[in-house]
Design a protein around this motif. Structure first.
Motif, PDB file in Angstrom:
ATOM      1  N   LEU A   1       0.825  -1.204   0.000  1.00 34.89           N
ATOM      2  CA  LEU A   1       0.000   0.000   0.000  1.00 34.89           C
ATOM      3  C   LEU A   1       0.862   1.258   0.000  1.00 34.89           C
ATOM      4  O   LEU A   1       0.529   2.244  -0.678  1.00 34.89           O
ATOM      5  CB  LEU A   1      -0.932  -0.001   1.212  1.00 34.89           C
TER       6      LEU A   1
ATOM      7  N   ARG B   1       2.194   1.678  -3.545  1.00 31.70           N
ATOM      8  CA  ARG B   1       1.127   2.080  -4.461  1.00 31.70           C
ATOM      9  C   ARG B   1       0.673   3.515  -4.184  1.00 31.70           C
ATOM     10  O   ARG B   1       0.367   4.270  -5.118  1.00 31.70           O
ATOM     11  CB  ARG B   1      -0.066   1.129  -4.322  1.00 31.70           C
ATOM     12  N   LEU B   2       0.611   3.905  -2.914  1.00 31.77           N
ATOM     13  CA  LEU B   2       0.203   5.266  -2.584  1.00 31.77           C
ATOM     14  C   LEU B   2       1.224   6.278  -3.080  1.00 31.77           C
ATOM     15  O   LEU B   2       0.860   7.360  -3.577  1.00 31.77           O
ATOM     16  CB  LEU B   2       0.008   5.416  -1.073  1.00 31.77           C
TER      17      LEU B   2
ATOM     18  N   VAL C   1      -7.546   5.197  -6.639  1.00 31.19           N
ATOM     19  CA  VAL C   1      -8.029   4.343  -5.547  1.00 31.19           C
ATOM     20  C   VAL C   1      -8.586   3.030  -6.093  1.00 31.19           C
ATOM     21  O   VAL C   1      -8.339   1.947  -5.546  1.00 31.19           O
ATOM     22  CB  VAL C   1      -9.093   5.090  -4.723  1.00 31.19           C
TER      23      VAL C   1
ATOM     24  N   ILE D   1      -5.756   0.654  -7.086  1.00 30.77           N
ATOM     25  CA  ILE D   1      -5.134   0.008  -5.923  1.00 30.77           C
ATOM     26  C   ILE D   1      -6.037  -1.101  -5.387  1.00 30.77           C
ATOM     27  O   ILE D   1      -5.572  -2.206  -5.051  1.00 30.77           O
ATOM     28  CB  ILE D   1      -4.848   1.053  -4.831  1.00 30.77           C
TER      29      ILE D   1
END
Length: 325
Positions: free
Chosen positions: A8, A11-12, A306, A309
């Motif tokens: 995460l 990916r963020l 979003v 992801i």
């Protein structure tokens, strides 16, 4: 799931970089549009004197150098301050909050409709490959894929609203009805059916064809043949072995197209007078309302990031063999 936090985080970070590039692209793209927004706004209000034009340019920040406008815009985006619409005398954030729920309701309903019906039809076509059922489903999918959205919407309005009078043609709810609770929810649902079906039909066609092709491919793999040779019921083979593997490309496409539904809603919202951010962006484009356009583009981009992801995470649920990296 130990790798979820690093995944995460990575990916963020990538998502933030993508949003930065999109913000830069949107800023210069909108600024490249022809016409002076101050002149357009002054003409709409009936005031075209030099003093009014100067005030409007100052309100929009158009009297500043382009580099200053860009720096100010990026600072505002970083703090989620999307600006102020002089044309509508309201903050961009409040305008988007007002219209975003309608767009999310429309796109999520259309997405669920397209995914459920597409996978179902694709599985049915694969089970009847070479027979009339397969031909019928394939033909229907091709027609739904090739037909323009606005034409589908208008034909549905003519049939179900004008001719049969079963469903309302336009709007979010019945004007002046003042319904509350369950009655209001049912009223909104009736208004939602036609635009959701219109928006979902195109993607349903792609899901159906993709599911059919994927199931036929997985059916030829050795582990599926082994499962059938062991005497497992066909329903068990389809559920545990075929569908779980065949749905991976469908999930990939669905994750990409889920964000595209936000953009596709612009045309549908215009046809059905649906009060979402697509309609808001269209009105802002006509009025050269830069602040609203940039705000809508940025919020739509955040939604797409979003969704992408979430799609990567869903991949590991559909197939545990795939690791988060």
């Amino acid at each position: 799931m130990k790798k979820l936090a690093p995944f995460l985080g990575g990916r963020l970070l990538k998502g933030v970089l993508v949003l930065l590039v999109i913000a830069l692209f949107n800023f210069f793209l909108v600024r490249a549009a022809p016409g002076d927004p101050a002149v357009i706004l002054a003409g709409q209000s009936g005031a075209v004197d030099a003093e009014s034009l100067a005030k409007l340019r100052h309100d929009f920040g158009l009297d500043q150098p382009l580099s200053v406008q860009l720096t100010t815009y990026l600072k505002d985006v970083a703090t989620f301050n999307l600006g102020y619409s002089v044309r509508q005398q309201a903050s961009v954030g409040s305008l988007i909050r007002e219209h975003l729920p309608a767009t999310l309701l429309l796109t999520l309903t259309a997405f669920a409709f397209a995914l459920a019906l597409g996978i179902s039809l694709g599985a049915q076509a694969a089970a009847r490959v070479g027979r009339w059922g397969d031909t019928l489903i394939t033909t229907f999918s091709m027609l739904a894929y090739a037909t323009p959205l606005f034409w589908v919407g208008l034909m549905l309005v003519l049939l179900f609203s004008v001719r049969l009078e079963w469903l309302p043609a336009f709007g979010y709810d019945t004007v002046g009805a003042n319904l509350t609770g369950l009655a209001h929810a049912l009223d909104v649902a009736r208004h939602l059916i036609l635009p959701a079906v219109t928006l979902g039909l195109f993607h349903m066609a792609v899901y159906a064809r993709l599911t059919r092709a994927s199931i036929l491919e997985v059916n030829q793999l050795d582990f599926v043949k082994t499962a059938r040779a062991k005497g497992l019921k066909e329903r068990t083979v389809m559920r545990r072995h075929v569908l779980r593997n065949a749905l991976l490309p469908v999930i990939t496409y669905a994750g990409i197209q889920a964000g595209g539904l936000i953009g596709g809603s612009l045309l549908v919202e215009t046809v059905f007078a649906w009060p979402g951010i697509g309609r808001l962006a269209f009105d802002a484009l006509i009025q050269r309302d830069y602040s609203v356009l940039l705000g809508v583009f940025f919020v739509a981009s955040v939604i797409v990031v979003v969704i992408n992801i979430a799609t990567d995470i869903l991949y590991t649920v559909a197939d545990p063999r795939i690791e988060l990296k």
